[in-house]
Design an enzyme around this catalytic site. Structure first.
Site, PDB file in Angstrom:
ATOM      1  CB  CYS A  31      -1.056   0.059   1.181  1.00 39.04           C
ATOM      2  SG  CYS A  31      -0.311  -0.780   2.627  1.00 39.04           S
ATOM      3  CE1 TYR A 170      -3.561  -9.892   1.120  1.00 35.77           C
ATOM      4  CE2 TYR A 170      -5.482  -8.765   1.518  1.00 35.77           C
ATOM      5  CZ  TYR A 170      -4.175  -9.155   1.883  1.00 35.77           C
ATOM      6  OH  TYR A 170      -3.715  -8.258   2.842  1.00 35.77           O
ATOM      7  CG  HIS A 173      -0.905  -8.886   5.169  1.00 36.74           C
ATOM      8  ND1 HIS A 173      -0.955  -8.699   3.633  1.00 36.74           N
ATOM      9  CD2 HIS A 173       0.395  -8.925   5.337  1.00 36.74           C
ATOM     10  CE1 HIS A 173       0.184  -8.632   2.841  1.00 36.74           C
ATOM     11  NE2 HIS A 173       0.969  -8.835   3.902  1.00 36.74           N
ATOM     12  CG  ASP A 266       4.439  -9.874   4.902  1.00 35.34           C
ATOM     13  OD1 ASP A 266       5.449 -10.421   4.550  1.00 35.34           O
ATOM     14  OD2 ASP A 266       3.622  -9.421   3.787  1.00 35.34           O
TER      15      ASP A 266
END
Ligand code: ADP
Ligand code: SF4
Length: 686
Positions: A31, A170, A173, A266
């Site tokens: 992002c 996806y 996360h 991550d």
């Protein structure tokens, strides 16, 4: 210079389903909070990475439906065809350089609050919504599941029409519906989508298959999957269900993009994961279970480490988010044999903090990050000097180093004067603290560039006074003289000095970093809330001291929530035996005893005995030289204070300040007129 043949393997093409990447440099989805609100900036941000040689450049999370939207966070959006032109800006920019464009289709489910659409969030089962929000998500029924499959297919078709080459499904996360279906923590269903792993993985399998059927003839379909949550048996583990999921879906996606969850793991900071390739112990097994290419991350900045990953069969593609932010030209530099010119990520997570603040991306190492369209800044190019006049930069911390380096790049004759024996300023000192050694890269990159420039003269051990500077008779003077920690307790909580400090020997972080003696019982008062309080505490425990850390805030190192470190810091200090007291302010001090008052109740006062008091509240700009020079302002064409000497802030802010001053030198712009372009919302489609 040309490429070292040892690195040739990094420049081999790799087939990913129906598409082929020209090399193994892969910018995984990350992002930047430009997204749907700032599409031109988004496209320019990704474009520069394509120009810098990345074979694949991906978007950030892209919302596929208003029933899962991320307001107030700004990511990508592909709700319907109206969003396609925005994405075209990016895919065209990426294709211009022969790179592939990837899109991460995201349905965040109970990680979203839907503050904009006001649609009740959905989840595998009735239950909580991320964070401390006083709302819950509702369980998805069969129709919702059917819709979710359809929305993925529609979004994938739109993504193809927008020009993407790689389309993501996806599940990572702890932010995605598909990962939530996999986890019994969220999925307590009793139908064919809940219970056994085979059932919990069903929706991922269906959506991967749907998307492949819809666009798989021309687009690669990637699965981004967190193989381990680093929560032991309380979460998905690489050696158990993480492995089983890979086995069950092994050949379905065209590409496996694997990592660890949640985001704080991550994108772990260098303080908590100091080593390149830190995810290898979790993800290395994946390649043995699939014939499809595998991409993974690990803050890779060294070409040797990348080659090792490929040769040892750990990864096929070198994934990078932060290294591509710090240096969008990393692949080109390796290709050109310019290894020493790589601007290595320091793992500080200022970039991540901006996203958590719902603000556009910035980077400590790369001050042009996020400014590519807005200010027309390029990480490797800068406009030439407008005169042959000399420039004096006073102080060689992050601000002075960046400023001098960029002025040198512009072609100015630069004198860089530094009071100390070494360049680097605060990063020299702070990089000696536990967990912060990577901060020295801020100095190393700039110093190595500066010493190569014949037009920059460096004068170490040279503390300049205003008189010295006036004598030099240089028309442009930029003061980057830094700041000093206050001793008197003035900070966010205290507007005036704390009572009783006169009779007490107070240490500041500057004293500690200069090697001042710390006695056995240490009281650290942290009204700064970033990393120094906790790193000072760690340092003292390493020296065998008994440490009490007090803060008026409700959390230890509260600002580090934005850098995803707060919980890790608290846990580490707890393990080290640091006593932590929150919501208490230092009220008064006498030798060896401090009174701490509750910030909510003045009647609740705690006494704490100490031998050494370390005060971390706020800093005073070291701007005396600048102020003395201001009396002679008319003698200068440029007279500026930058970085911490203008206003103490983060290292990122100092680097930016140095860069801005270098760019602006010789221009008519002042610092108060809008120097950048704004993106205006379109009014075409009401
Ligand atoms: P910033 O983060 O703004 O770059 P730093 O505190 O890291 O600030 O760096 C400031 C640097 O300026 C320090 O290395 C300090 O030694 C140097 N400095 C301060 N005053 C003078 C001076 N009068 N002459 C030369 N160097 C100075
Ligand atoms: Fe790396 Fe820090 Fe830049 Fe993020 S902000 S890319 S962590 S140097």
């Amino acid at each position: 210079m040309s490429r070292d043949p040892r690195y040739d393997i990094l420049f081999e093409p790799v087939q990913i389903g129906p598409v082929t990447t020209k090399n193994r440099f892969y910018q995984v989805p990350h992002c930047n909070t430009l997204g749907h609100a700032r599409p031109r900036a988004e496209a320019a941000n990704r474009r520069v990475k394509a120009e810098g040689g990345w074979g694949v450049i991906c978007t950030q999370e892209v919302e596929i439906h208003p029933s899962s939207e991320l307001t107030p966070y700004v990511e990508g959006r592909l709700w319907d065809d109206l969003d396609i032109p925005q994405h075209r800006l990016m895919t065209d920019a990426v294709h211009e350089f022969g790179s592939l464009a990837g899109i991460e289709l995201a349905y965040n489910a109970s990680h979203t609050m839907n503050h904009y659409s006001r649609i009740v969030p959905m989840a595998p089962s009735d239950g909580i919504v991320h964070g401390n929000q006083p709302i819950q998500a509702r369980a998805m029924n069969r129709r919702d599941i059917k819709n979710l499959r359809l929305w993925h297919v529609e979004a994938a078709k739109r993504a193809r029409r927008a020009g993407y080459d790689i389309i993501y499904v996806y599940a990572a996360h702890d932010m995605s519906i598909l990962q939530h279906f996999l986890k019994p923590h969220y999925n307590r269903r009793s139908d064919e989508y809940g219970g056994s792993l085979e059932n919990r993985v069903r929706l991922s399998r269906e959506i991967l298959t749907d998307v492949k059927e819809a666009v798989g003839d021309t687009c690669a379909v990637a699965f981004r999957f967190a193989v381990d949550e680093l929560r032991g048996p309380d979460g998905l583990q690489a050696e158990c269900e993480g492995r089983d999921v890979i086995g069950m879906l092994a050949e379905i996606p065209d590409l496996w993009d694997v990592n660890v969850s949640d985001w704080s793991n991550d994108s772990a900071t260098a303080r908590f994961e100091p080593n390149e390739g830190f995810q290898e112990p979790y993800t290395a097994f994946v390649k043995s279970m699939t014939t499809k290419p595998v991409v993974g991350v690990g803050r890779f900045t060294s070409a040797d480490a990348m080659v090792s990953q490929i040769k040892r069969g750990v990864l096929d593609l070198i994934g990078a988010a932060r290294p591509s932010i710090a240096d969008p030209y990393l692949p080109n530099k390796i290709d050109a044999g310019r290894i020493d010119d790589i601007r290595e990520c320091i793992g500080c997570n200022i970039c991540v903090a901006q996203d958590n603040l719902a603000a556009p991306i910035r980077c400590t190492q790369n001050p042009t990050q996020g400014e590519e369209w807005k200010r027309d800044w390029h990480p490797e190019k800068i406009q030439p000097a407008t005169s042959d006049e000399q420039v004096l930069v006073v102080g060689a911390g992050p601000a002075g180093l960046e400023c001098a380096m960029q002025l040198g790049n512009r072609g100015y004759e630069v004198m860089l004067a530094e009071a100390g024996e070494e360049l680097g300023g605060r990063v020299n000192r702070e990089s000696q603290l536990p967990g912060l050694s990577s901060y020295v890269r801020v100095r190393d990159y700039r110093e190595s560039q500066i010493v190569q420039k014949p037009n920059i003269q460096v004068y170490k051990d040279n503390r300049l006074s205003a008189e010295d500077i006036l004598e030099l008779d240089i028309p442009h003077v930029i003061c980057a003289t830094g700041s000093s920690w206050r001793r008197d307790g003035v900070g966010k909580y205290h507007a005036f000095p704390i009572e009783g400090l006169d009779g007490v020997s107070v240490l500041t972080p500057d004293d500690v970093m200069a090697g001042a003696e710390i006695k056995q019982r240490v009281l650290i008062y942290d009204d700064d809330h970033y990393y120094l309080g906790s790193t000072m505490a760690e340092l003292c425990t390493q020296q065998g001291k008994q440490v009490c850390l007090v803060t008026p805030d409700s959390l230890i190192s509260s600002w580090t929530e934005y850098t995803l470190e707060q919980e890790k810091i608290h846990a580490r200090l707890s393990t080290l035996g640091v006593e932590m007291i929150t919501l208490h302010a230092l009220q008064s001090v006498s030798p060896e005893q401090a009174s701490m008052v509750s910030v909510y109740d003045a009647n609740q006062v705690r006494k704490i005995e100490f031998d050494s008091l370390i005060m971390i509240t706020s800093r005073t700009p070291d701007n005396a030289v600048y102020h003395d020079l201001l009396a002679h302002e008319n003698k200068f064409k440029t007279l500026l204070a930058i970085g911490d000497s203008e206003a103490p802030s983060t290292v990122a802010a100092a680097v930016f300040s140095g860069h801005l001053a270098a760019r602006n030198l010789g221009s008519d712009e002042d610092f108060y007129t809008p120097l950048f372009r704004r993106e205006m919302p379109g009014l075409a489609n009401g």
